[in-house]
Write a protein that holds these residues in place. Structure first.
Motif, PDB file in Angstrom:
ATOM      1  N   LEU A  56       0.831  -1.210   0.000  1.00 36.69           N
ATOM      2  CA  LEU A  56       0.000   0.000   0.000  1.00 36.69           C
ATOM      3  C   LEU A  56       0.863   1.257   0.000  1.00 36.69           C
ATOM      4  O   LEU A  56       0.608   2.211  -0.732  1.00 36.69           O
ATOM      5  CB  LEU A  56      -0.936   0.005   1.208  1.00 36.69           C
ATOM      6  N   CYS A  57       1.882   1.250   0.821  1.00 33.58           N
ATOM      7  CA  CYS A  57       2.789   2.399   0.912  1.00 33.58           C
ATOM      8  C   CYS A  57       3.503   2.632  -0.414  1.00 33.58           C
ATOM      9  O   CYS A  57       3.578   3.764  -0.899  1.00 33.58           O
ATOM     10  CB  CYS A  57       3.795   2.164   2.034  1.00 33.58           C
ATOM     11  N   ARG A  58       4.029   1.576  -1.014  1.00 39.14           N
ATOM     12  CA  ARG A  58       4.754   1.719  -2.286  1.00 39.14           C
ATOM     13  C   ARG A  58       3.845   2.241  -3.389  1.00 39.14           C
ATOM     14  O   ARG A  58       4.256   3.063  -4.203  1.00 39.14           O
ATOM     15  CB  ARG A  58       5.350   0.380  -2.719  1.00 39.14           C
ATOM     16  N   THR A  59       2.613   1.761  -3.410  1.00 38.63           N
ATOM     17  CA  THR A  59       1.671   2.224  -4.433  1.00 38.63           C
ATOM     18  C   THR A  59       1.421   3.714  -4.294  1.00 38.63           C
ATOM     19  O   THR A  59       1.501   4.465  -5.268  1.00 38.63           O
ATOM     20  CB  THR A  59       0.344   1.446  -4.335  1.00 38.63           C
ATOM     21  N   LEU A  60       1.138   4.143  -3.093  1.00 42.01           N
ATOM     22  CA  LEU A  60       0.900   5.564  -2.847  1.00 42.01           C
ATOM     23  C   LEU A  60       2.153   6.391  -3.144  1.00 42.01           C
ATOM     24  O   LEU A  60       2.100   7.403  -3.844  1.00 42.01           O
ATOM     25  CB  LEU A  60       0.448   5.788  -1.407  1.00 42.01           C
ATOM     26  N   CYS A  61       3.276   5.957  -2.642  1.00 36.55           N
ATOM     27  CA  CYS A  61       4.540   6.664  -2.846  1.00 36.55           C
ATOM     28  C   CYS A  61       4.872   6.764  -4.328  1.00 36.55           C
ATOM     29  O   CYS A  61       5.240   7.833  -4.831  1.00 36.55           O
ATOM     30  CB  CYS A  61       5.657   5.945  -2.093  1.00 36.55           C
ATOM     31  N   PHE A  62       4.727   5.661  -5.046  1.00 34.71           N
ATOM     32  CA  PHE A  62       5.054   5.645  -6.470  1.00 34.71           C
ATOM     33  C   PHE A  62       4.130   6.576  -7.248  1.00 34.71           C
ATOM     34  O   PHE A  62       4.572   7.303  -8.137  1.00 34.71           O
ATOM     35  CB  PHE A  62       4.967   4.215  -6.999  1.00 34.71           C
ATOM     36  N   ASN A  63       2.848   6.561  -6.902  1.00 32.23           N
ATOM     37  CA  ASN A  63       1.905   7.457  -7.584  1.00 32.23           C
ATOM     38  C   ASN A  63       2.241   8.916  -7.336  1.00 32.23           C
ATOM     39  O   ASN A  63       2.184   9.734  -8.251  1.00 32.23           O
ATOM     40  CB  ASN A  63       0.470   7.162  -7.152  1.00 32.23           C
ATOM     41  N   ILE A  64       2.607   9.249  -6.128  1.00 31.81           N
ATOM     42  CA  ILE A  64       2.976  10.625  -5.817  1.00 31.81           C
ATOM     43  C   ILE A  64       4.299  10.980  -6.497  1.00 31.81           C
ATOM     44  O   ILE A  64       4.444  12.054  -7.073  1.00 31.81           O
ATOM     45  CB  ILE A  64       3.064  10.832  -4.296  1.00 31.81           C
ATOM     46  N   CYS A  65       5.243  10.085  -6.455  1.00 29.15           N
ATOM     47  CA  CYS A  65       6.568  10.332  -7.022  1.00 29.15           C
ATOM     48  C   CYS A  65       6.509  10.570  -8.530  1.00 29.15           C
ATOM     49  O   CYS A  65       7.266  11.365  -9.064  1.00 29.15           O
ATOM     50  CB  CYS A  65       7.476   9.148  -6.716  1.00 29.15           C
ATOM     51  N   THR A  66       5.612   9.892  -9.218  1.00 25.29           N
ATOM     52  CA  THR A  66       5.543  10.006 -10.676  1.00 25.29           C
ATOM     53  C   THR A  66       4.508  11.017 -11.153  1.00 25.29           C
ATOM     54  O   THR A  66       4.219  11.087 -12.349  1.00 25.29           O
ATOM     55  CB  THR A  66       5.246   8.636 -11.318  1.00 25.29           C
ATOM     56  N   LEU A  67       3.963  11.811 -10.269  1.00 25.88           N
ATOM     57  CA  LEU A  67       2.946  12.785 -10.673  1.00 25.88           C
ATOM     58  C   LEU A  67       3.435  13.741 -11.749  1.00 25.88           C
ATOM     59  O   LEU A  67       2.663  14.166 -12.603  1.00 25.88           O
ATOM     60  CB  LEU A  67       2.475  13.600  -9.472  1.00 25.88           C
ATOM     61  N   ASN A  68       4.686  14.103 -11.711  1.00 24.81           N
ATOM     62  CA  ASN A  68       5.182  15.076 -12.682  1.00 24.81           C
ATOM     63  C   ASN A  68       5.310  14.501 -14.083  1.00 24.81           C
ATOM     64  O   ASN A  68       5.733  15.190 -14.995  1.00 24.81           O
ATOM     65  CB  ASN A  68       6.522  15.660 -12.231  1.00 24.81           C
TER      66      ASN A  68
END
Length: 84
Positions: A56-68
């Motif tokens: 769950l953490c990785r999914t959220l983190c990855f989505n936020i990290c790749t927003l740009n």
């Protein structure tokens, strides 16, 4: 497949998110087992908790990290100034 730039972003975000989320998930699961000690008697609980929270953490983190990487919506062309 995405462009090579996208591959770099995935690699960069993975390098950021994996260790942060692994640490976070261990902390969360240790806290849960400290609050509810009977869970320590269930041999599978910590590993299951650790994997689920980390995912769950990785999914959220990855989505936020790749927003740009989202292509911005083109803004409408500016209207020409009015002539007097």
């Amino acid at each position: 497949m995405g462009s090579s730039a996208m591959a770099d972003i995935r690699d960069d975000c993975g390098a950021i998110c994996r260790p942060q989320c692994d640490s976070f998930s261990s902390d969360v699961c240790n806290t849960v087992t400290d609050i509810v000690p009977i869970l320590k008697t269930l041999g599978f609980f910590f590993e299951t908790c650790d994997v689920r929270v980390s995912i769950l953490c990785r999914t959220l983190c990855f989505n936020i990290c790749t927003l740009n990487t989202i292509t911005p919506v083109a803004s409408p062309a500016a209207a020409p100034p009015c002539k007097a």
